[in-house]
Design a protein around this motif. Structure first.
Motif, PDB file in Angstrom:
ATOM      1  N   GLY A  95     -25.551   3.714  17.524  1.00 42.48           N
ATOM      2  CA  GLY A  95     -25.158   4.213  18.741  1.00 42.48           C
ATOM      3  C   GLY A  95     -23.595   4.356  18.842  1.00 42.48           C
ATOM      4  O   GLY A  95     -22.640   3.503  18.405  1.00 42.48           O
ATOM      5  N   ASP A  96     -23.290   5.283  19.651  1.00 37.84           N
ATOM      6  CA  ASP A  96     -21.850   5.584  20.263  1.00 37.84           C
ATOM      7  C   ASP A  96     -21.887   5.150  21.608  1.00 37.84           C
ATOM      8  O   ASP A  96     -22.601   5.890  22.685  1.00 37.84           O
ATOM      9  N   ASP A 124     -27.272   6.780  24.139  1.00 36.27           N
ATOM     10  CA  ASP A 124     -27.438   5.794  23.086  1.00 36.27           C
ATOM     11  C   ASP A 124     -27.608   4.284  23.992  1.00 36.27           C
ATOM     12  O   ASP A 124     -28.292   3.565  23.271  1.00 36.27           O
ATOM     13  N   THR A 142     -30.948   4.135  25.060  1.00 32.06           N
ATOM     14  CA  THR A 142     -31.989   3.574  23.966  1.00 32.06           C
ATOM     15  C   THR A 142     -31.839   2.278  23.438  1.00 32.06           C
ATOM     16  O   THR A 142     -32.954   1.599  23.000  1.00 32.06           O
ATOM     17  N   LYS A 181     -21.988   7.808  24.491  1.00 30.74           N
ATOM     18  CA  LYS A 181     -22.880   8.594  24.794  1.00 30.74           C
ATOM     19  C   LYS A 181     -23.798   7.856  25.674  1.00 30.74           C
ATOM     20  O   LYS A 181     -24.426   6.798  24.950  1.00 30.74           O
ATOM     21  N   VAL A 227     -25.474  -2.899  18.688  1.00 27.19           N
ATOM     22  CA  VAL A 227     -25.038  -1.405  18.693  1.00 27.19           C
ATOM     23  C   VAL A 227     -23.605  -1.112  18.161  1.00 27.19           C
ATOM     24  O   VAL A 227     -22.608  -1.714  18.381  1.00 27.19           O
ATOM     25  N   ARG A 247     -21.534   2.403  15.529  1.00 29.46           N
ATOM     26  CA  ARG A 247     -21.811   3.776  14.843  1.00 29.46           C
ATOM     27  C   ARG A 247     -21.962   3.434  13.424  1.00 29.46           C
ATOM     28  O   ARG A 247     -22.907   3.994  12.954  1.00 29.46           O
TER      29      ARG A 247
END
Length: 249
Positions: A63-64, A70, A73, A67, A36, A38
């Motif tokens: 993903g960030d 994310d 997810t 958040k 994971v 950005r």
């Protein structure tokens, strides 16, 4: 140490530095990965590199960590691909050192969001699954700045003290659940973190300090993570501090 063959690890901040090294080291010991960060292209490059040197499966999630959706997810993709999550490595972090008088409010907020909220959101996303399966290991990457404060580290240290507090409290809460918690505090590591410092006074201070302290390599921290998660199920490595040796004068 036990084998990590078939284990599944989510690694945040995996696109460079310590996170990249942790991912590579865990894969080398047999773990499958959910990466994971950005920077998706960097993750894909790392996934290709790992896939070319091992038989481990790697899932990339752009993903960030600020958040929570994310990270939810990432856990969902881990379940879909592998059916479980064994390890969460909460590694993503930023180190925007500055003097408080220089009023870098946006940078303070960024460190709080990434270094504290990012860790909490990772815990939020993975803990229900780990409690349900009665096993798992959460590794939070703090810093020696979470043990001591130096000029310009005030806010950064505050966030890393918070990570340590979260680790200590979580370990106590989960002590009878089968879910383990480890806090790892690296000293100075040769990564790109310092490249993001914008406070000119801090940069000047570093240039003139003449420090005799050397730098660790990202792999040194990766080995510490792998050591912690490779222990038998009845062993919980609560905390590790990894510092560089002083240079000879």
């Amino acid at each position: 140490m036990k084998s990590l063959e078939g284990k599944v690890a989510i690694v945040t901040g995996a696109s460079s530095g310590i996170g990249e090294a942790i991912a590579s080291d865990l894969a080398g010991k047999g773990a499958n990965l959910v990466l994971v960060a950005r920077r998706e292209e960097r993750l894909k490059e790392l996934a290709d590199k790992i896939g070319g040197s091992s038989s481990q499966k790697v899932v990339v999630v752009q993903g960030d960590v600020t958040k929570k959706e994310d990270l939810e997810t990432a856990v969902q993709k881990a379940k879909e691909e592998f059916g479980k999550v064994d390890f969460l490595i909460n590694n993503a972090g930023v180190m925007l050192l500055s003097f408080l008088k220089n009023d870098k409010i946006e940078e303070w907020e960024q460190m709080v969001d990434v270094n504290i909220k990012g860790v909490l959101f990772g815990i939020h996303a993975v803990l229900p699954e780990m409690l349900k399966q009665g096993s798992g290991h959460i590794v939070n990457v703090s810093s020696v700045a979470g043990h001591e404060v130096f000029p310009s580290s005030t806010v950064y240290s505050a966030t890393k003290y918070a990570v340590r507090a979260l680790s200590i409290g979580l370990e106590k809460e989960l002590s009878k659940t089968g879910v383990r918690v480890t806090n790892i505090s690296p000293g100075a590591v040769s990564t790109e973190l310092t490249e993001h410092i914008s406070d000119k006074e801090v940069l000047q201070m570093f240039e003139s300090s003449g420090s005799t302290t050397g730098f660790l390599q990202a792999n040194d921290i990766a080995h510490a993570v792998t050591y912690a998660v490779s222990q038998p199920d009845y062993v919980n490595v609560n905390e590790m501090i990894v510092r560089p040796m002083q240079k000879k004068e």
